[in-house]
Design an enzyme around this catalytic site. Sequence first.
Site, PDB file in Angstrom:
ATOM      1  N   GLN A 230      42.816  46.105  47.288  1.00  0.00           N
ATOM      2  CA  GLN A 230      41.950  45.660  46.189  1.00  0.00           C
ATOM      3  C   GLN A 230      41.513  44.211  46.420  1.00  0.00           C
ATOM      4  O   GLN A 230      40.635  43.715  45.743  1.00  0.00           O
ATOM      5  CB  GLN A 230      42.699  45.737  44.851  1.00  0.00           C
ATOM      6  CG  GLN A 230      42.988  47.135  44.369  1.00  0.00           C
ATOM      7  CD  GLN A 230      43.856  47.146  43.111  1.00  0.00           C
ATOM      8  OE1 GLN A 230      44.938  47.712  43.119  1.00  0.00           O
ATOM      9  NE2 GLN A 230      43.420  46.519  42.027  1.00  0.00           N
ATOM     10  N   PHE A 261      45.201  51.051  41.145  1.00  0.00           N
ATOM     11  CA  PHE A 261      45.891  50.854  39.867  1.00  0.00           C
ATOM     12  C   PHE A 261      46.667  49.545  39.808  1.00  0.00           C
ATOM     13  O   PHE A 261      47.630  49.430  39.060  1.00  0.00           O
ATOM     14  CB  PHE A 261      46.807  52.054  39.553  1.00  0.00           C
ATOM     15  CG  PHE A 261      46.101  53.372  39.621  1.00  0.00           C
ATOM     16  CD1 PHE A 261      45.138  53.701  38.680  1.00  0.00           C
ATOM     17  CD2 PHE A 261      46.368  54.269  40.643  1.00  0.00           C
ATOM     18  CE1 PHE A 261      44.453  54.908  38.753  1.00  0.00           C
ATOM     19  CE2 PHE A 261      45.686  55.473  40.728  1.00  0.00           C
ATOM     20  CZ  PHE A 261      44.733  55.803  39.780  1.00  0.00           C
ATOM     21  N   GLU A 265      46.567  45.293  44.686  1.00  0.00           N
ATOM     22  CA  GLU A 265      45.987  43.963  44.456  1.00  0.00           C
ATOM     23  C   GLU A 265      46.652  42.975  45.421  1.00  0.00           C
ATOM     24  O   GLU A 265      46.014  42.124  46.003  1.00  0.00           O
ATOM     25  CB  GLU A 265      46.177  43.517  43.005  1.00  0.00           C
ATOM     26  CG  GLU A 265      45.476  42.191  42.716  1.00  0.00           C
ATOM     27  CD  GLU A 265      45.517  41.741  41.263  1.00  0.00           C
ATOM     28  OE1 GLU A 265      45.687  42.581  40.365  1.00  0.00           O
ATOM     29  OE2 GLU A 265      45.384  40.526  41.031  1.00  0.00           O
ATOM     30  N   ARG A 343      50.065  37.385  31.041  1.00  0.00           N
ATOM     31  CA  ARG A 343      49.293  38.373  30.279  1.00  0.00           C
ATOM     32  C   ARG A 343      50.166  39.077  29.232  1.00  0.00           C
ATOM     33  O   ARG A 343      49.677  39.464  28.175  1.00  0.00           O
ATOM     34  CB  ARG A 343      48.567  39.374  31.184  1.00  0.00           C
ATOM     35  CG  ARG A 343      47.437  40.090  30.460  1.00  0.00           C
ATOM     36  CD  ARG A 343      46.617  40.974  31.371  1.00  0.00           C
ATOM     37  NE  ARG A 343      45.483  40.309  31.968  1.00  0.00           N
ATOM     38  CZ  ARG A 343      44.273  40.173  31.385  1.00  0.00           C
ATOM     39  NH1 ARG A 343      44.064  40.652  30.170  1.00  0.00           N
ATOM     40  NH2 ARG A 343      43.295  39.569  32.008  1.00  0.00           N
ATOM     41  N   ARG A 375      47.847  48.546  36.136  1.00  0.00           N
ATOM     42  CA  ARG A 375      46.903  48.750  35.022  1.00  0.00           C
ATOM     43  C   ARG A 375      47.427  48.203  33.676  1.00  0.00           C
ATOM     44  O   ARG A 375      48.369  48.755  33.105  1.00  0.00           O
ATOM     45  CB  ARG A 375      46.621  50.251  34.908  1.00  0.00           C
ATOM     46  CG  ARG A 375      45.257  50.587  34.349  1.00  0.00           C
ATOM     47  CD  ARG A 375      45.016  52.053  34.537  1.00  0.00           C
ATOM     48  NE  ARG A 375      43.622  52.406  34.265  1.00  0.00           N
ATOM     49  CZ  ARG A 375      43.105  53.595  34.537  1.00  0.00           C
ATOM     50  NH1 ARG A 375      43.845  54.535  35.071  1.00  0.00           N
ATOM     51  NH2 ARG A 375      41.851  53.846  34.263  1.00  0.00           N
ATOM     52  N   PHE A 377      48.497  45.039  33.487  1.00  0.00           N
ATOM     53  CA  PHE A 377      48.943  43.759  34.028  1.00  0.00           C
ATOM     54  C   PHE A 377      49.861  42.991  33.068  1.00  0.00           C
ATOM     55  O   PHE A 377      49.621  41.838  32.754  1.00  0.00           O
ATOM     56  CB  PHE A 377      47.680  42.934  34.349  1.00  0.00           C
ATOM     57  CG  PHE A 377      47.859  41.888  35.419  1.00  0.00           C
ATOM     58  CD1 PHE A 377      47.966  42.229  36.754  1.00  0.00           C
ATOM     59  CD2 PHE A 377      47.902  40.541  35.083  1.00  0.00           C
ATOM     60  CE1 PHE A 377      48.097  41.247  37.743  1.00  0.00           C
ATOM     61  CE2 PHE A 377      48.044  39.554  36.059  1.00  0.00           C
ATOM     62  CZ  PHE A 377      48.136  39.916  37.393  1.00  0.00           C
ATOM     63  N   THR A 473      43.071  35.652  33.851  1.00  0.00           N
ATOM     64  CA  THR A 473      43.594  34.540  33.062  1.00  0.00           C
ATOM     65  C   THR A 473      43.683  33.267  33.911  1.00  0.00           C
ATOM     66  O   THR A 473      43.921  32.192  33.389  1.00  0.00           O
ATOM     67  CB  THR A 473      44.961  34.889  32.461  1.00  0.00           C
ATOM     68  OG1 THR A 473      45.851  35.219  33.536  1.00  0.00           O
ATOM     69  CG2 THR A 473      44.851  36.088  31.534  1.00  0.00           C
ATOM     70  N   ALA A 542      41.805  43.142  36.805  1.00  0.00           N
ATOM     71  CA  ALA A 542      41.568  42.614  35.465  1.00  0.00           C
ATOM     72  C   ALA A 542      40.412  43.321  34.765  1.00  0.00           C
ATOM     73  O   ALA A 542      39.766  42.751  33.883  1.00  0.00           O
ATOM     74  CB  ALA A 542      41.320  41.096  35.521  1.00  0.00           C
ATOM     75  N   GLU A 745      41.331  49.069  32.124  1.00  0.00           N
ATOM     76  CA  GLU A 745      42.718  48.988  31.677  1.00  0.00           C
ATOM     77  C   GLU A 745      42.967  49.261  30.184  1.00  0.00           C
ATOM     78  O   GLU A 745      43.978  49.885  29.847  1.00  0.00           O
ATOM     79  CB  GLU A 745      43.288  47.601  32.017  1.00  0.00           C
ATOM     80  CG  GLU A 745      43.398  47.324  33.500  1.00  0.00           C
ATOM     81  CD  GLU A 745      43.644  45.847  33.775  1.00  0.00           C
ATOM     82  OE1 GLU A 745      42.719  45.039  33.584  1.00  0.00           O
ATOM     83  OE2 GLU A 745      44.772  45.506  34.151  1.00  0.00           O
TER      84      GLU A 745
HETATM   85  N1  MTE Z   1      40.554  54.118  38.023  1.00  0.00           N
HETATM   86  C1  MTE Z   1      40.785  54.838  39.146  1.00  0.00           C
HETATM   87  N2  MTE Z   1      40.250  56.063  39.252  1.00  0.00           N
HETATM   88  N3  MTE Z   1      41.563  54.347  40.162  1.00  0.00           N
HETATM   89  C2  MTE Z   1      42.145  53.104  40.079  1.00  0.00           C
HETATM   90  O1  MTE Z   1      42.830  52.678  41.013  1.00  0.00           O
HETATM   91  N4  MTE Z   1      42.474  51.071  38.713  1.00  0.00           N
HETATM   92  C3  MTE Z   1      42.493  50.530  37.355  1.00  0.00           C
HETATM   93  C4  MTE Z   1      41.176  50.801  36.648  1.00  0.00           C
HETATM   94  N5  MTE Z   1      40.810  52.167  36.773  1.00  0.00           N
HETATM   95  C5  MTE Z   1      41.922  52.326  38.891  1.00  0.00           C
HETATM   96  C6  MTE Z   1      41.086  52.882  37.892  1.00  0.00           C
HETATM   97  C7  MTE Z   1      42.776  49.105  37.300  1.00  0.00           C
HETATM   98  S1  MTE Z   1      44.378  48.577  37.376  1.00  0.00           S
HETATM   99  C8  MTE Z   1      41.777  48.179  37.139  1.00  0.00           C
HETATM  100  S2  MTE Z   1      42.123  46.523  36.986  1.00  0.00           S
HETATM  101  C9  MTE Z   1      40.363  48.581  37.101  1.00  0.00           C
HETATM  102  O2  MTE Z   1      40.182  49.973  37.249  1.00  0.00           O
HETATM  103  C10 MTE Z   1      39.635  47.847  38.207  1.00  0.00           C
HETATM  104  O3  MTE Z   1      38.321  48.225  38.332  1.00  0.00           O
HETATM  105  P1  MTE Z   1      37.136  47.595  37.445  1.00  0.00           P
HETATM  106  O4  MTE Z   1      37.402  46.146  37.336  1.00  0.00           O
HETATM  107  O5  MTE Z   1      35.950  47.928  38.222  1.00  0.00           O
HETATM  108  O6  MTE Z   1      37.225  48.292  36.129  1.00  0.00           O
HETATM  109  N1  HPA Z   2      44.585  40.477  35.686  1.00  0.00           N
HETATM  110  C1  HPA Z   2      44.676  41.198  36.804  1.00  0.00           C
HETATM  111  N2  HPA Z   2      44.930  40.691  37.972  1.00  0.00           N
HETATM  112  C2  HPA Z   2      45.121  39.382  38.053  1.00  0.00           C
HETATM  113  C3  HPA Z   2      45.047  38.563  36.924  1.00  0.00           C
HETATM  114  C4  HPA Z   2      44.748  39.133  35.669  1.00  0.00           C
HETATM  115  O1  HPA Z   2      44.664  38.476  34.627  1.00  0.00           O
HETATM  116  N3  HPA Z   2      45.299  37.310  37.331  1.00  0.00           N
HETATM  117  C5  HPA Z   2      45.527  37.394  38.648  1.00  0.00           C
HETATM  118  N4  HPA Z   2      45.424  38.627  39.098  1.00  0.00           N
HETATM  119 MO1  MOS Z   3      44.365  46.075  37.682  1.00  0.00          MO
HETATM  120  S1  MOS Z   3      46.380  45.989  37.224  1.00  0.00           S
HETATM  121  O1  MOS Z   3      44.128  44.402  37.146  1.00  0.00           O
HETATM  122  O2  MOS Z   3      44.426  46.001  39.366  1.00  0.00           O
END
Ligand code: MTE
Ligand code: HPA
Ligand code: MOS
Length: 788
Positions: A230, A261, A265, A343, A375, A377, A473, A542, A745
Amino acid sequence: MKFEAERQQSPESAAIRDLKLPRHFDFLTFRLFDFLTLTMKNIDSISHVTGRSLYVDDIPVRTGTLYGAVFASPVAHGIVKGLDVSKAEKMEGVAAVFTAADIPGENQIGGVIPDEVLFADGKVEFNGQPMALVVARDELTARKAVAAIRADIEALEPVTDAREACEKGMLLVPPSTFQTGDVGSAWDQCAHIFEGRSESGGQEHLYIEMQGSYAYLMENGHVKIRSSTQGPTHVQKAAANVLGVPMHQVEVDVTRLGGGFGGKEDQATAYACMAALAAAKLEKPVKIILHRMDDMRMTGKRHPYSADFTIGLSEDFKILAYKATFYQNGGAAADLSPAILDRSLFHSTNTYYIPNSKVTAYSCKTNLPPNTAFRGFGGPQGMFIIESAIAKAAHELNVPARIIQQKNFMKEGDYFQYGQVAKNVNIGKCFQLADKEYHMVAMAREVDHFNKYNQWKKKGMALMPVCFGISFTNKSMNQARALVHVYQDGSVGISTGAIEMGQGVNTKILQVAAHTLSINPERVKIETTNTTRVSNTSPTAASSGADLNGKATEMACKQLSSRLRRTAAILLNTKLTNVSLRNEWVYVNGVKSELSWTELVKKAHLDRVCLTEQGHYATPMVDFDKKISKGHPFAYHVYGLAIIVAEVDCLRGNYHFDKVLMVHDFGNSMSPDIDMGQVEGALAQGLGWMTMEEVAYDAEGKLLSNNLSTYKIPDIYSAPREVKCIPLPTKGPKAAILRSKAVGEPPLMYGIGGYFALQNAIKAFNPDYVPDFDAPMTMEKMLLRLYQ
Ligand code: MTE
Ligand code: HPA
Ligand code: MOS
């Protein structure tokens, strides 16, 4: 011309226009010309279901590719007296075995704090900690050689419990406190005060694609890494550090992830660095893909939390004071734990206005794999604790928790514990709409009725409101870039820092470009995420991937659009302000001209107009002063609520969820199908965390739930029988891309309601049950509580 004609005439597009949007989206008003993008499916759906989507393990391998396998510590804590790799090295087909001693740069991959080695050196701090990498001609040989490695480790006492670690002073970072008002004096004003303890467990990410990387040399020692990460920039930085080369010598390229998920990261980095190290040393392509059981054993998970809380309420159930201490089980290295801890504090009062509160959180160092982003966090953990406190109060006061919850919802102009003033607070609206559509009191009455007439089956209902802040954050992370090329034929290629992991961010970015340039989405292609095209990226996390990268894309596309309009104005001999681009045509004063998008692009190129643009977006307004724990950390908040009804078989301890009825604040969703998918997926994941997913380690720090027969995640059989989600009709904030709010999330936290729905069912069966807060509520735990 073709596009316009198609839209108006082709039977196919007529069929698309007649297609009914899902019922729950009926009352959202959409911009009509966006209809094609709005009803667009995820651009990956066909290649996913036909098996054509490319993941790291699918990349056609280069001649001479070698395969890596990791030798990991068999004990959780100890001093390394010796590591004998000689037998492995001599095995037929083994190219090399690498340990800490072979690292040309620094043996260090820590993201937030430099406290994490790539290979154990001198000591081991968790069972599953990488100690050596075997590289061989094929995977089987590599794995056989791993089995031939012997580590001589003098075992030390492991600590696996967060509170125990805290008592021993083993903290990853200094504790952090958020407070507002004056809790000390507030207790005197409280009519009721309750105390309790709340625990929530870990959670395995169980992304379908395991951690993996494929690294190979380009020219002059330049390493290219294809990683399932990620955070490509983090991988680039860490690999450069391990190799002892500048970042420009490392290129990271990501096509897509089979789920992240949060688990990728930070934690994809180690395997990318190992592959890069081996590739650089051997001058051969090297691929490492973890096997499922190794992935489960070696990588960190959601942080378990243990907490003490005290909650004080007025006579009429206003929460006047809340005090809590959180113990976060961080594992053996910091990883993202400090940010996750923060968080948890940001969301420690969920969607409630509490005038006096003080919450202190400890990030405890234990001998477990470094726990990491998952997800939500840390938000879900913080919210489970305040919901536990409210459930405790509701039980003691003998009122439904929803009465206390509703009384304390934030209102416009209230301030969060961290100082940000609440604007566009939608929780009240979500509640009203939910009540209107779902009839909460009638639902509660039905549950009571059922319980009255059923001796061995009991139902329980719970309400779970959610307020989740959108932005990293850490202020500096709130930036993104996009690189947009318009090619001579009018097609468009886009690179951003966003990582596609199933959440549909590529589809959304494509929509943003098609919308901003007003062209057919089919003209747009989203390229891989590559550090040489888009540098210094924040991880896609995030929930802000679409906002940040979408805004950067929008900025670049607006620039291109205005440049092209200038060309059109010259060609059509009119003023720039008269010209607009709409549905692939140039309009002058609202009247369609003879000039099409493709023609315009061609002419602009001949006229030597630059058809490439980059956009850089930095979220305005966000700021947070860590020293005083006050500021304006979030661009906006996402609100919503879920009503959950569970049914328990009181003879067996089995249960299922009857209904999950939600109202969710999507803003003005630009991708209803994708967003609904995110809600459903997140809900299932949240319910899994609260009910059946039990991460278990033994006292020695060895993972017991290390495969899919001992670690259960929700499947279709455990899905709620009815899931409904009504979007709150709102305009959406400007800070959200095209006013379509982040969705990744927030809905996970609806799953927390599952715990309390089950708890209410137990209460209906066993009058002696004193509610406790010890998630997950597995069926075994359920049975014990029914008869305790
Ligand atoms: N949805 C799917 N299908 N697969 C994933 O790995 N990760 C989640 C969420 N939805 C995830 C998911 C998490 S932890 C985050 S932070 C966000 O998607 C990240 O993507 P976005 O910022 O584009 O929403
Ligand atoms: N959310 C998700 N990932 C992150 C953050 C946050 O606030 N800060 C650093 N990595
Ligand atoms: Mo999502 S836990 O911020 O990758």
